[in-house]
Motif scaffolding. Structure first.
Motif, PDB file in Angstrom:
ATOM      1  N   LEU A  27      46.134  36.876  39.026  1.00  0.00           N
ATOM      2  CA  LEU A  27      45.576  37.743  38.447  1.00  0.00           C
ATOM      3  C   LEU A  27      44.187  38.454  38.791  1.00  0.00           C
ATOM      4  CD1 LEU A  27      44.406  35.512  35.027  1.00  0.00           C
ATOM      5  CD2 LEU A  27      46.494  36.362  36.166  1.00  0.00           C
ATOM      6  N   THR A  28      43.413  38.469  39.848  1.00  0.00           N
ATOM      7  CA  THR A  28      43.108  39.489  40.874  1.00  0.00           C
ATOM      8  C   THR A  28      43.493  40.277  41.649  1.00  0.00           C
ATOM      9  OG1 THR A  28      41.108  37.599  41.583  1.00  0.00           O
ATOM     10  CG2 THR A  28      41.392  39.997  42.702  1.00  0.00           C
ATOM     11  N   ALA A  29      44.891  39.839  41.812  1.00  0.00           N
ATOM     12  CA  ALA A  29      46.027  41.031  42.053  1.00  0.00           C
ATOM     13  C   ALA A  29      45.878  42.251  41.020  1.00  0.00           C
ATOM     14  CB  ALA A  29      46.544  41.058  42.736  1.00  0.00           C
ATOM     15  N   ALA A  30      46.463  41.551  39.952  1.00  0.00           N
ATOM     16  CA  ALA A  30      46.909  41.884  38.274  1.00  0.00           C
ATOM     17  C   ALA A  30      45.857  43.152  38.148  1.00  0.00           C
ATOM     18  CB  ALA A  30      47.315  40.984  37.592  1.00  0.00           C
ATOM     19  N   LEU A  31      44.648  42.343  38.233  1.00  0.00           N
ATOM     20  CA  LEU A  31      43.762  43.585  37.490  1.00  0.00           C
ATOM     21  C   LEU A  31      43.732  44.179  37.961  1.00  0.00           C
ATOM     22  CD1 LEU A  31      41.688  43.393  35.668  1.00  0.00           C
ATOM     23  CD2 LEU A  31      39.594  42.537  36.603  1.00  0.00           C
ATOM     24  N   PRO A  41      44.762  25.559  37.953  1.00  0.00           N
ATOM     25  CA  PRO A  41      45.532  26.280  37.221  1.00  0.00           C
ATOM     26  C   PRO A  41      44.978  27.329  37.821  1.00  0.00           C
ATOM     27  CG  PRO A  41      44.398  24.912  35.074  1.00  0.00           C
ATOM     28  CD  PRO A  41      44.270  23.514  36.343  1.00  0.00           C
ATOM     29  N   GLU A  42      43.165  27.019  37.852  1.00  0.00           N
ATOM     30  CA  GLU A  42      41.810  28.232  38.955  1.00  0.00           C
ATOM     31  C   GLU A  42      42.500  28.608  39.679  1.00  0.00           C
ATOM     32  OE1 GLU A  42      40.246  24.456  39.591  1.00  0.00           O
ATOM     33  OE2 GLU A  42      41.382  24.982  37.891  1.00  0.00           O
ATOM     34  N   ALA A  85      37.145  42.854  28.284  1.00  0.00           N
ATOM     35  CA  ALA A  85      36.639  41.687  28.307  1.00  0.00           C
ATOM     36  C   ALA A  85      36.517  40.944  27.699  1.00  0.00           C
ATOM     37  CB  ALA A  85      34.644  42.051  28.035  1.00  0.00           C
ATOM     38  N   ASN A  86      36.401  40.371  26.139  1.00  0.00           N
ATOM     39  CA  ASN A  86      36.309  39.208  24.729  1.00  0.00           C
ATOM     40  C   ASN A  86      38.128  39.030  25.412  1.00  0.00           C
ATOM     41  OD1 ASN A  86      34.182  40.695  23.426  1.00  0.00           O
ATOM     42  ND2 ASN A  86      34.021  39.867  25.220  1.00  0.00           N
ATOM     43  N   HIS A  87      39.030  40.018  25.162  1.00  0.00           N
ATOM     44  CA  HIS A  87      40.152  38.816  25.254  1.00  0.00           C
ATOM     45  C   HIS A  87      40.856  38.419  27.025  1.00  0.00           C
ATOM     46  CE1 HIS A  87      40.787  41.216  21.162  1.00  0.00           C
ATOM     47  NE2 HIS A  87      39.428  40.305  21.303  1.00  0.00           N
ATOM     48  N   LEU A  88      40.320  39.273  27.406  1.00  0.00           N
ATOM     49  CA  LEU A  88      40.401  38.842  29.049  1.00  0.00           C
ATOM     50  C   LEU A  88      40.004  37.155  28.423  1.00  0.00           C
ATOM     51  CD1 LEU A  88      41.939  39.469  31.931  1.00  0.00           C
ATOM     52  CD2 LEU A  88      39.713  39.650  32.072  1.00  0.00           C
TER      53      LEU A  88
END
Length: 304
Positions: free
Chosen positions: A214-218, A206-207, A184-187
């Motif tokens: 990133l949502t798909a990757a997670l 960028p967001e 969580a923190n490092h993410l």
């Protein structure tokens, strides 16, 4: 719902106030909380209406059934020791903390005066607002309990919170917490580093670019494990990675060590998963070894 409990919370921070509010919403009585800062006082007023803002020892005395101690990890031992020394704790009372890193050892002074002890850590990030209450259903709680009676109580409390119990051995608490912090923190750091590099490249939002990716990757990582690894490292594209390293060394040298470390670890996992053959990984690993011994100009040559 389990039998109604009379609860006090020491530390009306982001975690303590929200957890107490959720238990209040489940039908328990939160009678007292401690908070000194303006933010803590506001949380008590808004999230715990009717609860008295009292000093920590008075909160402990008012918490007839369950005392929740939600203070920073490094402050926890001192708070527990102080409460036990002042006689604020009593036999039979359940004393719980919300730290992920600590287990029951830090509660030994409470156990010594007859209190029953519990480590109850919600695996969630908190803002300290009412919005957190909607995020609690379905989360997991890392639990270490002193005995079967406390274990049963913990199970009931987690059920009241619509959560799931994860039973963590005393000697595995630090490892459990390291896993959560690493994720969580490092993410957060990783996402912001990626956003900064996109800004450097001229991306205005960028967001907006990163959100779907990133949502798909997670989601894929949680569902597929290492089989979700994609990108140049998983393909052994040493030339592409060398250009990344070169450009990071030129534009954002502070980001380079983290990029290299994560790329190496990604390669290790891709090899172990069978997505990357060891022989194909050799040029890539050579590129990733270069930053320690070569300047950015030599990195491109290493990948040719």
């Amino acid at each position: 719902m389990s039998a109604e409990l009379t609860i006090g919370v020491i530390g009306a921070g982001r975690v303590g106030a929200v957890l107490a509010a959720a238990l209040r919403g489940a039908g328990h009585r939160v009678v007292a909380a401690s908070g000194v800062s303006a933010a803590a006082k506001h949380r008590i007023r808004t999230l715990l209406p009717g609860a008295h803002n009292l000093p920590a020892d008075e909160v402990a005395r008012a918490a007839a059934d369950l005392l929740i101690i939600a203070v920073p990890d490094d402050a926890l031992a001192g708070v527990v020791t102080g409460l036990a020394a002042t006689g604020a704790l009593r036999p039979g009372q359940v004393v719980a903390h919300t730290s992920g890193a600590h287990g029951l050892a830090v509660l030994a002074p409470a156990a010594a005066v007859g209190a029953r002890t519990l480590a109850l850590h919600p695996a969630m990030t908190f803002t300290g607002t009412a919005a957190d209450l909607d995020r609690l259903p379905g989360i997991s709680y890392g639990i270490t309990a002193a005995d079967d009676t406390v274990r049963a109580l913990a199970r009931s409390l987690v059920a009241d919170l619509a959560g799931s119990p994860e039973w963590i051995a005393e000697d595995r608490r630090a490892l459990y917490h390291a896993g959560l912090a690493h994720g969580a923190n490092h993410l957060v750091t990783l996402v912001n580093e990626a956003a900064d590099r996109l800004r450097d490249a001229g991306v205005l939002s960028p967001e907006k670019v990163l959100g779907p990716l990133l949502t798909a990757a997670l989601e894929n990582a949680l569902r597929m494990g290492d089989s979700a690894i994609t990108g140049p490292v998983s393909r052994g594209d040493a030339g592409t990675v060398a250009r990344h390293v070169q450009e990071l060394a030129r534009t954002a040298p502070d980001s380079l060590p983290a990029y290299v470390a994560l790329a190496r670890r990604t390669a290790d996992r891709a090899i172990a998963n069978g997505r990357l053959r060891a022989v194909d990984a050799e040029p890539l690993l050579g590129v990733l070894a270069e930053p320690a011994a070569a300047d950015a100009g030599q990195l491109g040559e290493a990948a040719k």
